[in-house]
Enzyme design. Structure first.
Site, PDB file in Angstrom:
ATOM      1  N   PRO A   1       9.747  -4.274   0.833  1.00  0.00           N
ATOM      2  CA  PRO A   1      10.860  -4.055   1.771  1.00  0.00           C
ATOM      3  C   PRO A   1      10.369  -3.822   3.196  1.00  0.00           C
ATOM      4  O   PRO A   1       9.363  -3.138   3.413  1.00  0.00           O
ATOM      5  CB  PRO A   1      11.561  -2.821   1.212  1.00  0.00           C
ATOM      6  CG  PRO A   1      10.532  -2.124   0.387  1.00  0.00           C
ATOM      7  CD  PRO A   1       9.662  -3.205  -0.181  1.00  0.00           C
TER       8      PRO A   1
ATOM      9  N   GLY B   1      10.263  -2.201   6.802  1.00  0.00           N
ATOM     10  CA  GLY B   1      10.540  -0.861   7.290  1.00  0.00           C
ATOM     11  C   GLY B   1      10.442   0.206   6.230  1.00  0.00           C
ATOM     12  O   GLY B   1      10.980   1.302   6.385  1.00  0.00           O
ATOM     13  N   GLY B   2       9.719  -0.096   5.148  1.00  0.00           N
ATOM     14  CA  GLY B   2       9.629   0.840   4.044  1.00  0.00           C
ATOM     15  C   GLY B   2       8.368   1.670   4.012  1.00  0.00           C
ATOM     16  O   GLY B   2       8.198   2.504   3.132  1.00  0.00           O
TER      17      GLY B   2
ATOM     18  N   GLY C   1       4.123  -4.118   4.393  1.00  0.00           N
ATOM     19  CA  GLY C   1       4.391  -5.516   4.095  1.00  0.00           C
ATOM     20  C   GLY C   1       4.009  -6.473   5.205  1.00  0.00           C
ATOM     21  O   GLY C   1       3.287  -7.451   4.986  1.00  0.00           O
TER      22      GLY C   1
ATOM     23  N   ASP D   1      -2.527  -1.136  10.794  1.00  0.00           N
ATOM     24  CA  ASP D   1      -2.690  -1.207   9.338  1.00  0.00           C
ATOM     25  C   ASP D   1      -3.299  -2.528   8.864  1.00  0.00           C
ATOM     26  O   ASP D   1      -3.683  -2.637   7.694  1.00  0.00           O
ATOM     27  CB  ASP D   1      -1.341  -1.028   8.632  1.00  0.00           C
ATOM     28  CG  ASP D   1      -0.864   0.413   8.639  1.00  0.00           C
ATOM     29  OD1 ASP D   1      -1.610   1.287   9.120  1.00  0.00           O
ATOM     30  OD2 ASP D   1       0.260   0.666   8.180  1.00  0.00           O
TER      31      ASP D   1
ATOM     32  N   LYS E   1       0.849  -1.198   0.000  1.00  0.00           N
ATOM     33  CA  LYS E   1       0.000   0.000   0.000  1.00  0.00           C
ATOM     34  C   LYS E   1       0.880   1.242   0.000  1.00  0.00           C
ATOM     35  O   LYS E   1       2.061   1.223   0.377  1.00  0.00           O
ATOM     36  CB  LYS E   1      -0.930   0.019   1.216  1.00  0.00           C
ATOM     37  CG  LYS E   1      -0.245   0.010   2.592  1.00  0.00           C
ATOM     38  CD  LYS E   1       0.265   1.333   3.114  1.00  0.00           C
ATOM     39  CE  LYS E   1       0.851   1.214   4.524  1.00  0.00           C
ATOM     40  NZ  LYS E   1       1.561   2.452   4.968  1.00  0.00           N
TER      41      LYS E   1
END
Length: 294
Positions: free
Chosen positions: A103, A105-106, A110, A145, A20
């Site tokens: 990834p 911590g992006g 995820g 999330d 997202k």
């Protein structure tokens, strides 16, 4: 089981876990318990991880693939499976394998998306029969999330991110840069320079293009030079934005050809992805297909 769900290995089924973007993110206050109140718009993408699940009769929950830097205790997929198992009081277990593309911590969701796919997939595979509201409530116990991925629609979000209103967004094409830094969200929330009283926006403001700012962006750019460099580079092609608490950044472009042309110019210090925004998650479609197939 539908052949579309099977990946060619006995007993395994495959479930999409889309990434997202946060098209904007405002921190608008703070609750008495310390949780921050926010407004954001979740844009689902047609790109992400894949979760493979296999039912076990012995009740064990097992991780079939290693995730570097993720302990068994902190693995959201394992925690999601155990939470569902306990809530539904099922004697069944599962093997869980993750094909990781998003990834860590992006700021692309995820871990939350992976957990949601485990909840949705195992609810069907175990035949526990929980409805979407119950699954979303379980997901909220894992992270703010997770519910948006369980519900499977791009959404306007408020509260701590759990008050969701499904919205239809233009299905734009995005160039996403990964500066390859893991940004710790908890550290950002504690940052003294973080603005915690941004004025509230509206869905109308989102649609008109007024809402693009991310409250975390100034903090992340100041603390992580690679993120700042990625945003500077992407600004050459469009207005760069930070997703979530970072560190991935993105820009909307006019079409897939333009996105691919930008991606080909990407400096070697960044990893680039091209993805299209979608309004309905492939996980939701897969769950429907599974239910229809029986």
């Amino acid at each position: 089981m539908s052949s579309a769900l099977m990946n060619g290995q006995a007993g395994w089924s495959s479930w999409p876990a889309p990434a997202k973007l946060n098209l904007f993110l405002h921190i608008v206050g703070q609750r008495a318990d310390g949780y921050h109140l926010l407004q954001t718009a979740f844009q689902l993408l047609d790109w992400g991880d894949s979760i493979r699940l296999r039912v076990r009769a012995d009740g064990e929950i097992s991780r079939a693939t290693e995730l570097p830097g993720v302990s068994l205790q902190s693995d959201l997929c394992l925690r999601a499976a155990k939470l569902l198992q306990e809530h539904a009081a099922t004697p069944l277990g599962a093997d869980i394998a993750v094909e990781k593309r998003i990834p860590m911590g992006g700021g692309l969701g995820g871990g939350s998306s992976d957990a949601a796919s485990v909840l949705v997939g195992l609810n069907l595979l175990w035949q526990t029969g929980l409805d979407i509201d119950t699954l979303a409530a379980l997901g909220l116990r894992l992270g703010a999330d997770v519910p948006v991925f369980v519900r499977g629609h791009s959404a306007w979000a408020e509260g701590i991110g759990e008050e969701l209103t499904a919205i239809t967004l233009p299905e734009q094409v995005y160039v996403i840069l990964d500066p390859q830094v893991c940004v710790p969200t908890a550290e950002l929330f504690r940052a003294p320079e973080l603005t915690r009283n941004t004025p509230r926006g509206t869905i109308r403001g989102l649609v008109s293009g007024e809402l693009v700012a991310n409250s975390f962006a100034p903090v992340v750019r100041a603390r992580f030079a690679a993120v700042d460099a990625a945003m500077h580079w992407l600004d050459r092609f469009g207005e760069s934005r930070l997703s979530g608490s970072g560190g991935c950044v993105f820009a909307a472009v006019s079409n897939i050809e333009a996105a691919n042309a930008i991606a080909q110019q990407c400096p070697p210090e960044f990893v680039v992805h091209v993805a299209r925004g979608i309004n309905v998650s492939p996980l939701l479609k897969m769950a429907h297909e599974f239910s229809v197939a029986g």
